[in-house]
Design a protein around this motif. Structure first.
Motif, PDB file in Angstrom:
ATOM      1  N   ILE A 150     -15.501 -36.705 -26.369  1.00 51.28           N
ATOM      2  CA  ILE A 150     -14.233 -37.158 -25.650  1.00 51.28           C
ATOM      3  C   ILE A 150     -13.293 -36.209 -25.735  1.00 51.28           C
ATOM      4  CG2 ILE A 150     -12.319 -38.846 -25.733  1.00 51.28           C
ATOM      5  CD1 ILE A 150     -14.644 -40.933 -27.288  1.00 51.28           C
ATOM      6  N   ILE A 151     -12.715 -35.620 -24.527  1.00 51.30           N
ATOM      7  CA  ILE A 151     -11.984 -34.504 -24.523  1.00 51.30           C
ATOM      8  C   ILE A 151     -10.630 -34.876 -23.880  1.00 51.30           C
ATOM      9  CG2 ILE A 151     -14.000 -33.001 -24.608  1.00 51.30           C
ATOM     10  CD1 ILE A 151     -13.372 -32.122 -21.770  1.00 51.30           C
ATOM     11  N   PRO A 152      -9.528 -33.870 -24.243  1.00 48.38           N
ATOM     12  CA  PRO A 152      -8.417 -34.097 -23.425  1.00 48.38           C
ATOM     13  C   PRO A 152      -8.181 -33.333 -22.087  1.00 48.38           C
ATOM     14  CG  PRO A 152      -8.087 -32.538 -25.096  1.00 48.38           C
ATOM     15  CD  PRO A 152      -9.653 -32.866 -24.869  1.00 48.38           C
ATOM     16  N   LEU A 176     -20.359 -36.764 -21.891  1.00 54.23           N
ATOM     17  CA  LEU A 176     -18.969 -36.082 -21.875  1.00 54.23           C
ATOM     18  C   LEU A 176     -18.028 -37.116 -21.141  1.00 54.23           C
ATOM     19  CD1 LEU A 176     -16.815 -33.772 -21.999  1.00 54.23           C
ATOM     20  CD2 LEU A 176     -18.023 -33.001 -20.030  1.00 54.23           C
ATOM     21  N   LYS A 177     -17.011 -37.473 -21.999  1.00 54.96           N
ATOM     22  CA  LYS A 177     -15.972 -38.312 -21.225  1.00 54.96           C
ATOM     23  C   LYS A 177     -14.560 -37.433 -21.142  1.00 54.96           C
ATOM     24  CE  LYS A 177     -12.746 -40.992 -21.685  1.00 54.96           C
ATOM     25  NZ  LYS A 177     -11.493 -40.297 -20.982  1.00 54.96           N
ATOM     26  N   PRO A 178     -14.416 -36.818 -19.882  1.00 54.97           N
ATOM     27  CA  PRO A 178     -13.257 -36.072 -19.563  1.00 54.97           C
ATOM     28  C   PRO A 178     -12.110 -36.984 -19.723  1.00 54.97           C
ATOM     29  CG  PRO A 178     -14.686 -36.365 -17.648  1.00 54.97           C
ATOM     30  CD  PRO A 178     -15.359 -37.095 -18.734  1.00 54.97           C
ATOM     31  N   GLY A 233      -3.415 -40.463 -33.385  1.00 51.91           N
ATOM     32  CA  GLY A 233      -3.445 -41.644 -33.237  1.00 51.91           C
ATOM     33  C   GLY A 233      -4.819 -42.336 -32.899  1.00 51.91           C
ATOM     34  N   VAL A 234      -5.606 -41.632 -31.367  1.00 54.71           N
ATOM     35  CA  VAL A 234      -6.570 -42.090 -31.143  1.00 54.71           C
ATOM     36  C   VAL A 234      -7.922 -41.399 -31.959  1.00 54.71           C
ATOM     37  CG1 VAL A 234      -8.173 -41.746 -28.958  1.00 54.71           C
ATOM     38  CG2 VAL A 234      -5.885 -42.157 -28.475  1.00 54.71           C
ATOM     39  N   GLY A 235      -7.497 -40.492 -32.484  1.00 54.85           N
ATOM     40  CA  GLY A 235      -8.550 -39.978 -33.365  1.00 54.85           C
ATOM     41  C   GLY A 235      -9.115 -40.946 -34.468  1.00 54.85           C
ATOM     42  N   ARG A 331       4.591 -39.294 -17.419  1.00 54.09           N
ATOM     43  CA  ARG A 331       4.599 -39.884 -18.765  1.00 54.09           C
ATOM     44  C   ARG A 331       4.949 -38.961 -20.147  1.00 54.09           C
ATOM     45  NH1 ARG A 331      -0.184 -40.775 -22.044  1.00 54.09           N
ATOM     46  NH2 ARG A 331       0.296 -42.069 -23.885  1.00 54.09           N
ATOM     47  N   GLN A 332       3.820 -37.724 -19.893  1.00 55.69           N
ATOM     48  CA  GLN A 332       4.241 -36.687 -21.076  1.00 55.69           C
ATOM     49  C   GLN A 332       5.259 -36.164 -20.975  1.00 55.69           C
ATOM     50  OE1 GLN A 332       1.186 -37.601 -23.259  1.00 55.69           O
ATOM     51  NE2 GLN A 332       2.007 -35.353 -23.645  1.00 55.69           N
ATOM     52  N   LYS A 333       6.082 -35.919 -19.478  1.00 58.46           N
ATOM     53  CA  LYS A 333       7.199 -35.417 -19.363  1.00 58.46           C
ATOM     54  C   LYS A 333       8.395 -36.198 -19.913  1.00 58.46           C
ATOM     55  CE  LYS A 333      10.778 -33.625 -16.101  1.00 58.46           C
ATOM     56  NZ  LYS A 333      11.177 -34.036 -14.724  1.00 58.46           N
TER      57      LYS A 333
HETATM   58  P1  NAI Z   1      -5.289 -39.097 -26.025  1.00 59.47           P
HETATM   59  O1  NAI Z   1      -5.422 -38.678 -27.214  1.00 59.47           O
HETATM   60  O2  NAI Z   1      -4.648 -40.331 -25.661  1.00 59.47           O
HETATM   61  O3  NAI Z   1      -6.427 -38.683 -24.918  1.00 59.47           O
HETATM   62  C1  NAI Z   1      -7.543 -37.846 -25.519  1.00 59.47           C
HETATM   63  C2  NAI Z   1      -8.723 -38.281 -24.789  1.00 59.47           C
HETATM   64  O4  NAI Z   1      -8.882 -39.465 -25.640  1.00 59.47           O
HETATM   65  C3  NAI Z   1      -8.875 -38.647 -23.271  1.00 59.47           C
HETATM   66  O5  NAI Z   1     -10.169 -38.515 -22.781  1.00 59.47           O
HETATM   67  C4  NAI Z   1      -8.779 -40.011 -23.619  1.00 59.47           C
HETATM   68  O6  NAI Z   1      -9.124 -40.652 -22.065  1.00 59.47           O
HETATM   69  C5  NAI Z   1      -9.222 -40.410 -24.609  1.00 59.47           C
HETATM   70  N1  NAI Z   1      -8.964 -41.925 -25.148  1.00 59.47           N
HETATM   71  C6  NAI Z   1      -7.680 -42.396 -25.282  1.00 59.47           C
HETATM   72  N2  NAI Z   1      -7.637 -43.535 -25.761  1.00 59.47           N
HETATM   73  C7  NAI Z   1      -9.038 -43.905 -26.271  1.00 59.47           C
HETATM   74  C8  NAI Z   1      -9.618 -44.937 -27.131  1.00 59.47           C
HETATM   75  N3  NAI Z   1      -8.931 -45.721 -27.533  1.00 59.47           N
HETATM   76  N4  NAI Z   1     -10.824 -44.626 -27.347  1.00 59.47           N
HETATM   77  C9  NAI Z   1     -11.656 -43.651 -27.091  1.00 59.47           C
HETATM   78  N5  NAI Z   1     -11.030 -42.519 -26.202  1.00 59.47           N
HETATM   79  C10 NAI Z   1      -9.780 -42.720 -25.874  1.00 59.47           C
HETATM   80  O7  NAI Z   1      -4.025 -38.161 -25.573  1.00 59.47           O
HETATM   81  P2  NAI Z   1      -2.911 -38.341 -24.395  1.00 59.47           P
HETATM   82  O8  NAI Z   1      -2.603 -40.030 -24.423  1.00 59.47           O
HETATM   83  O9  NAI Z   1      -3.426 -37.754 -23.355  1.00 59.47           O
HETATM   84  O10 NAI Z   1      -1.666 -37.718 -25.217  1.00 59.47           O
HETATM   85  C11 NAI Z   1      -0.899 -38.160 -26.006  1.00 59.47           C
HETATM   86  C12 NAI Z   1      -0.447 -36.908 -26.929  1.00 59.47           C
HETATM   87  O11 NAI Z   1      -1.494 -36.582 -27.840  1.00 59.47           O
HETATM   88  C13 NAI Z   1       0.091 -35.683 -26.442  1.00 59.47           C
HETATM   89  O12 NAI Z   1       1.490 -35.772 -26.442  1.00 59.47           O
HETATM   90  C14 NAI Z   1      -0.011 -34.744 -27.538  1.00 59.47           C
HETATM   91  O13 NAI Z   1       0.804 -34.707 -28.819  1.00 59.47           O
HETATM   92  C15 NAI Z   1      -1.548 -35.412 -28.236  1.00 59.47           C
HETATM   93  N6  NAI Z   1      -2.781 -34.428 -27.494  1.00 59.47           N
HETATM   94  C16 NAI Z   1      -3.165 -33.648 -28.353  1.00 59.47           C
HETATM   95  C17 NAI Z   1      -4.408 -32.722 -27.708  1.00 59.47           C
HETATM   96  C18 NAI Z   1      -4.892 -31.601 -28.838  1.00 59.47           C
HETATM   97  O14 NAI Z   1      -5.513 -30.724 -27.879  1.00 59.47           O
HETATM   98  N7  NAI Z   1      -5.073 -31.841 -29.735  1.00 59.47           N
HETATM   99  C19 NAI Z   1      -4.566 -32.857 -26.369  1.00 59.47           C
HETATM  100  C20 NAI Z   1      -4.307 -34.083 -25.638  1.00 59.47           C
HETATM  101  C21 NAI Z   1      -2.971 -34.746 -26.244  1.00 59.47           C
END
Ligand code: NAI
Ligand code: MG
Length: 482
Positions: A150-152, A176-178, A233-235, A331-333
């Protein structure tokens, strides 16, 4: 460019189809806010099919390849990626808003991962272990089986390289879930890989929302390992879901990584990094060096030079190829603007770039900003902003620097700038981080360099040879032969 992926946007078992539900998601161009196409929005049924296809691949053509054949195939896919570098870079610039130069660097990195892991595929082996008389004992490194990824949206191609490609190199079959904001290069990569000869089912792609496709994959009883990059959080949610099936997890989460500048640093060398490590990809980088710690003796000089450099930074459309592209979404902005509002009220703005005058009004632009004299426990010095906002924190002694640098819940990367060699090594030992850079930051990308966090930044390592251990399981074989 045909961006209608509604009916051909889920890749399962080597075939393209729409989402089982027929649902779609819009594709947005963050440079102007326009909808430029539609994605298939996969869900639990599509994930079920993808996991089945991956399982099937393990016992058919893909699973039958030797390590050397797998490696050769990945290297071949790497050359195919490079041959399509312009198209992939344009797609990423359109979808993510990356300035073209940065999008192109991501393509080159993906190709390099394919070359590196292609070359490594047949070099991972077990050991023999001296044991009791009459025994021969050895270990085997075997693939987990089906791996979920699962990637961002911030570095889709680089993360496919370090995660999916490493998993394939050691013989796993991947699902892969983009990210819903940026799925185009994942789909393009699957197409390129299939055309280059990757057997059906070895790589399956299910785009869709996190709540639907992501959650279905994380909690699927048919996967054997899950790798996640994204928010803390999602992690945590993913780890909890995987725990129900006792599935091992690699988490690459965020950071608030310090760059520590001592009085005796080579400032001419440090300054470009103090800026670029914060504003690269408009600050939307997990490993951003987003806290600048500066010793008092050079604080004023560093602040003045940062002010000058930030004033020269320009934000604009991806195609204009400036210093910063747009933020990924409205949203991010808005999230970043929440931080900026607090900063403008409570901190000192020491430098600010500009959004170019002809930037489309529908795009999600922000100028690069740097705030000074920030207290180490201020919200802007503690929380990941994920935008082009740097904070500068003064400090007095080496002990202070260590305490402040280690004083967040995160621990992804750290940088140290000093001409004192003893101090460099002391700092490398004391800093709580997965990677420490001495008199540089980021080591020019470093496909070969193991990467990952401690604390709230996650656990497990991707990149480098080390990733291959994480994508395999160790089996011990003990034979008694008298
Ligand atoms: P996110 O953590 O929600 O999204 C990352 C991935 O997880 C996406 O593919 C999304 O569809 C998936 N996802 C979301 N909720 C899920 C769930 N309940 N179960 C399984 N998969 C899920 O991040 P988001 O909302 O795009 O960004 C929010 C914040 O996260 C950012 O402001 C930043 O602080 C952080 N972030 C950190 C990243 C990094 O590289 N460490 C990358 C993207 C965001
Ligand atoms: Mg997009």
């Amino acid at each position: 460019m045909d961006l209608d992926f509604a009916r051909e946007g889920v890749f399962v078992g080597g075939r393209w189809r729409g989402a089982a539900s027929g649902e779609t998601l819009p594709i947005e161009n963050p440079s102007n806010g326009e909808t430029v196409g539609s994605l298939a929005a996969g869900g639990a049924d599509d994930v079920d099919a993808a996991v089945d296809a991956a399982r099937g691949a393990l016992s058919s053509e893909w699973g039958a390849l030797s390590a050397a054949e797998r490696g050769r195939l990945l290297a071949q896919i790497g050359r195919a990626v490079l041959a399509q570098a312009d198209r992939l870079a344009e797609l990423e610039a359109l979808d993510v808003g990356k300035p073209l130069k940065q999008a192109r660097a991501d393509v080159v990195a993906l190709a390099r991962y394919l070359e590196f892991y292609g070359g490594a595929a047949d070099k991972l082996h077990g050991e023999s272990i001296p044991y009791l008389p009459g025994y021969t004992v050895f270990t085997l490194r075997e693939p987990h089986g089906v791996t979920g990824h699962i990637i961002p949206w911030n570095y889709p191609m680089q993360i496919i390289g370090r995660s999916v490609v490493a998993a394939l190199a050691v013989g796993n079959a991947a699902v892969l879930k983009p990210a819903e904001q940026a799925s185009l290069t994942a789909l393009a990569f699957a197409r390129i890989a299939a055309e280059a000869g990757l057997p059906a089912g070895a790589l399956n792609v299910v785009p869709g929302t996190g709540a639907a496709a992501g959650a279905a994959l994380a909690g699927h009883p048919g996967i054997d390992h899950i790798s996640f990059t994204g928010s803390s959080g999602v992690g945590a949610t993913i780890q909890a879901a995987a725990a129900r099936n006792a599935v091992p997890v690699t988490l690459e989460l965020g950071g608030k990584s310090p760059q520590v500048v001592f009085d005796d640093a080579d400032l001419d060398k440090a300054l470009p990094f103090l800026v670029s490590a914060g504003i690269q990809n408009a600050g939307q980088t997990c490993s951003a060096g987003s806290r600048i710690l500066v010793q008092r003796g050079v604080y004023d000089q560093v602040a003045a030079r940062l002010a000058e450099r930030f004033a020269a930074l320009r934000s604009g459309p991806a195609r204009a190829d400036l210093d910063l592209g747009p933020i990924i979404s409205a949203r991010q902005k808005a999230m970043i603007e929440g931080f900026v509002e607090v900063a403008r009220r409570e901190l000192t703005l020491i430098g600010e770039g500009q959004v170019v005058a002809d930037a489309p009004s529908g795009g999600h632009y922000l100028p690069a900003m740097v705030f000074g004299d920030v207290a180490p426990d201020h919200r802007l010095a503690q929380e990941e902003i994920f935008g082009p906002v740097q904070v500068v924190i003064p400090f007095d002694t080496e002990e202070d620097a260590v305490r402040i640098a280690n004083g967040t819940p995160y621990g992804l990367v750290a940088g140290v700038w000093t001409r004192d060699a003893d101090r460099l090594f002391r700092m490398a030992r004391k800093l709580r981080a997965g990677q420490v850079f001495l008199n540089n930051y980021g080591a020019a990308g470093g496909v070969e360099l193991p990467f990952g966090g401690v604390g709230r930044s996650g656990h497990g390592r991707e990149k480098g040879f080390e990733a291959l251990y994480g994508f395999t399981v160790l089996k011990t074989v003990a034979a008694h032969h008298g």
